[in-house]
Design a protein around this motif. Structure first.
Motif, PDB file in Angstrom:
ATOM      1  N   MET A  75      53.707  40.811  40.834  1.00 30.04           N
ATOM      2  CA  MET A  75      52.420  41.180  41.424  1.00 30.04           C
ATOM      3  C   MET A  75      52.599  42.077  42.647  1.00 30.04           C
ATOM      4  O   MET A  75      51.781  42.971  42.877  1.00 30.04           O
ATOM      5  CB  MET A  75      51.628  39.931  41.795  1.00 30.04           C
ATOM      6  N   ARG A  76      53.656  41.845  43.416  1.00 30.03           N
ATOM      7  CA  ARG A  76      53.918  42.714  44.582  1.00 30.03           C
ATOM      8  C   ARG A  76      54.184  44.144  44.125  1.00 30.03           C
ATOM      9  O   ARG A  76      53.737  45.096  44.765  1.00 30.03           O
ATOM     10  CB  ARG A  76      55.092  42.183  45.390  1.00 30.03           C
ATOM     11  N   LYS A  77      54.924  44.292  43.037  1.00 23.24           N
ATOM     12  CA  LYS A  77      55.181  45.641  42.507  1.00 23.24           C
ATOM     13  C   LYS A  77      53.879  46.286  42.059  1.00 23.24           C
ATOM     14  O   LYS A  77      53.633  47.468  42.328  1.00 23.24           O
ATOM     15  CB  LYS A  77      56.167  45.577  41.344  1.00 23.24           C
ATOM     16  N   LYS A  78      53.034  45.508  41.381  1.00 25.41           N
ATOM     17  CA  LYS A  78      51.740  46.032  40.931  1.00 25.41           C
ATOM     18  C   LYS A  78      50.858  46.376  42.127  1.00 25.41           C
ATOM     19  O   LYS A  78      50.149  47.390  42.124  1.00 25.41           O
ATOM     20  CB  LYS A  78      51.041  45.027  40.023  1.00 25.41           C
ATOM     21  N   LEU A  79      50.914  45.517  43.158  1.00 26.09           N
ATOM     22  CA  LEU A  79      50.142  45.767  44.374  1.00 26.09           C
ATOM     23  C   LEU A  79      50.570  47.086  45.018  1.00 26.09           C
ATOM     24  O   LEU A  79      49.729  47.914  45.388  1.00 26.09           O
ATOM     25  CB  LEU A  79      50.322  44.611  45.353  1.00 26.09           C
ATOM     26  N   GLU A  80      51.877  47.293  45.136  1.00 25.39           N
ATOM     27  CA  GLU A  80      52.377  48.541  45.724  1.00 25.39           C
ATOM     28  C   GLU A  80      51.933  49.748  44.905  1.00 25.39           C
ATOM     29  O   GLU A  80      51.562  50.777  45.471  1.00 25.39           O
ATOM     30  CB  GLU A  80      53.906  48.494  45.810  1.00 25.39           C
ATOM     31  N   GLU A  81      51.968  49.616  43.595  1.00 25.99           N
ATOM     32  CA  GLU A  81      51.539  50.717  42.722  1.00 25.99           C
ATOM     33  C   GLU A  81      50.049  51.002  42.907  1.00 25.99           C
ATOM     34  O   GLU A  81      49.631  52.160  42.981  1.00 25.99           O
ATOM     35  CB  GLU A  81      51.850  50.396  41.262  1.00 25.99           C
ATOM     36  N   CYS A  82      49.233  49.943  43.008  1.00 22.03           N
ATOM     37  CA  CYS A  82      47.795  50.129  43.214  1.00 22.03           C
ATOM     38  C   CYS A  82      47.512  50.832  44.540  1.00 22.03           C
ATOM     39  O   CYS A  82      46.643  51.718  44.607  1.00 22.03           O
ATOM     40  CB  CYS A  82      47.064  48.785  43.172  1.00 22.03           C
ATOM     41  N   ASP A 141      44.038  52.488  44.365  1.00 24.75           N
ATOM     42  CA  ASP A 141      43.136  51.575  43.662  1.00 24.75           C
ATOM     43  C   ASP A 141      43.061  50.292  44.504  1.00 24.75           C
ATOM     44  O   ASP A 141      43.660  49.278  44.188  1.00 24.75           O
ATOM     45  CB  ASP A 141      43.664  51.283  42.254  1.00 24.75           C
ATOM     46  N   TYR A 142      42.306  50.375  45.584  1.00 26.32           N
ATOM     47  CA  TYR A 142      42.297  49.308  46.581  1.00 26.32           C
ATOM     48  C   TYR A 142      41.615  48.028  46.101  1.00 26.32           C
ATOM     49  O   TYR A 142      41.989  46.938  46.542  1.00 26.32           O
ATOM     50  CB  TYR A 142      41.661  49.811  47.883  1.00 26.32           C
ATOM     51  N   GLU A 143      40.645  48.133  45.207  1.00 19.50           N
ATOM     52  CA  GLU A 143      39.984  46.925  44.699  1.00 19.50           C
ATOM     53  C   GLU A 143      40.963  46.075  43.889  1.00 19.50           C
ATOM     54  O   GLU A 143      41.035  44.857  44.060  1.00 19.50           O
ATOM     55  CB  GLU A 143      38.768  47.306  43.848  1.00 19.50           C
ATOM     56  N   GLN A 144      41.719  46.723  43.009  1.00 19.32           N
ATOM     57  CA  GLN A 144      42.717  45.995  42.225  1.00 19.32           C
ATOM     58  C   GLN A 144      43.837  45.480  43.137  1.00 19.32           C
ATOM     59  O   GLN A 144      44.337  44.374  42.947  1.00 19.32           O
ATOM     60  CB  GLN A 144      43.300  46.891  41.128  1.00 19.32           C
ATOM     61  N   ALA A 145      44.184  46.267  44.145  1.00 16.27           N
ATOM     62  CA  ALA A 145      45.213  45.846  45.100  1.00 16.27           C
ATOM     63  C   ALA A 145      44.776  44.576  45.823  1.00 16.27           C
ATOM     64  O   ALA A 145      45.583  43.661  46.034  1.00 16.27           O
ATOM     65  CB  ALA A 145      45.501  46.959  46.099  1.00 16.27           C
ATOM     66  N   ALA A 146      43.512  44.500  46.183  1.00 17.52           N
ATOM     67  CA  ALA A 146      42.993  43.306  46.862  1.00 17.52           C
ATOM     68  C   ALA A 146      43.061  42.091  45.945  1.00 17.52           C
ATOM     69  O   ALA A 146      43.374  40.979  46.391  1.00 17.52           O
ATOM     70  CB  ALA A 146      41.561  43.555  47.331  1.00 17.52           C
ATOM     71  N   THR A 147      42.812  42.285  44.657  1.00 18.43           N
ATOM     72  CA  THR A 147      42.898  41.193  43.683  1.00 18.43           C
ATOM     73  C   THR A 147      44.336  40.673  43.610  1.00 18.43           C
ATOM     74  O   THR A 147      44.571  39.466  43.652  1.00 18.43           O
ATOM     75  CB  THR A 147      42.436  41.671  42.288  1.00 18.43           C
ATOM     76  N   PHE A 148      45.283  41.602  43.497  1.00 13.50           N
ATOM     77  CA  PHE A 148      46.689  41.193  43.459  1.00 13.50           C
ATOM     78  C   PHE A 148      47.100  40.490  44.751  1.00 13.50           C
ATOM     79  O   PHE A 148      47.808  39.486  44.727  1.00 13.50           O
ATOM     80  CB  PHE A 148      47.613  42.393  43.212  1.00 13.50           C
TER      81      PHE A 148
END
Length: 168
Positions: free
Chosen positions: A134-141, A146-153
């Motif tokens: 999830m941290r990798k996905k967060l960094e990618e967002c 894509d801050y909304e998806q980043a906030a979800t992660f």
């Protein structure tokens, strides 16, 4: 399980050989394994590990007058580890982390364990892996804004971290 060579001692070493897509396993005791590695396949593990250090940039770090790292628990220096290919204690992994990581990466392709986990540790290991993913996905967002998806992660990571903290 007893040693498949001598049949006397408990098997503590497992050799796996894959040749022509055929997998062969051999379970040996410590004494038989030492003989097997030295004679049968021409590999002496301490020499092998020592050579891995020599292939890296470790020798460049040893300058006259520069203090060597020393494990405060067992007293081993990085030069002794390089020469023998053996660590003195479990704390050496932390003390010599900077020198060991390149060697471990060469040997295993990674510096973190990604293999099997004991059943009782599985939930914790699974949660830790999920957090890393999830941290990798967060960094990618964040990278693609894509801050909304980043906030979800971010929120999911926090929840998983809370669950891990409860287990301690």
């Amino acid at each position: 399980m007893s040693c498949e060579k001598c049949g006397k001692n408990e098997a503590t070493v497992k050799f796996v050989q894959i040749e022509n897509n055929k997998r062969t396993e051999l379970h040996l005791c410590q004494e038989c394994a030492m003989g097997y590695t030295n004679v049968a396949i021409g590999l002496d593990l301490p020499d092998f590990l020592s050579s891995m250090f020599k292939q890296g940039s470790l020798t460049e770090k040893f300058e006259p007058g520069r203090p060597l790292k020393v494990c405060s628990t067992c007293g081993r220096t990085i030069k002794e580890v390089q020469k023998s290919g053996r660590l003195g204690c479990s704390y050496c992994y932390d003390v010599f982390k900077d020198e060991l990581n390149p060697v471990l990466r060469k040997l295993h392709g990674s510096i973190s364990h990604t293999g099997k986990v004991p059943a009782r540790a599985y939930p914790r290991a699974r949660a830790s892996r999920q957090i890393e993913e999830m941290r990798k996905k967060l960094e990618e967002c964040v990278r693609v804004e894509d801050y909304e998806q980043a906030a979800t992660f971010r929120d999911e990571i926090r929840e998983l971290e809370k669950e891990l903290a409860k287990g301690d």
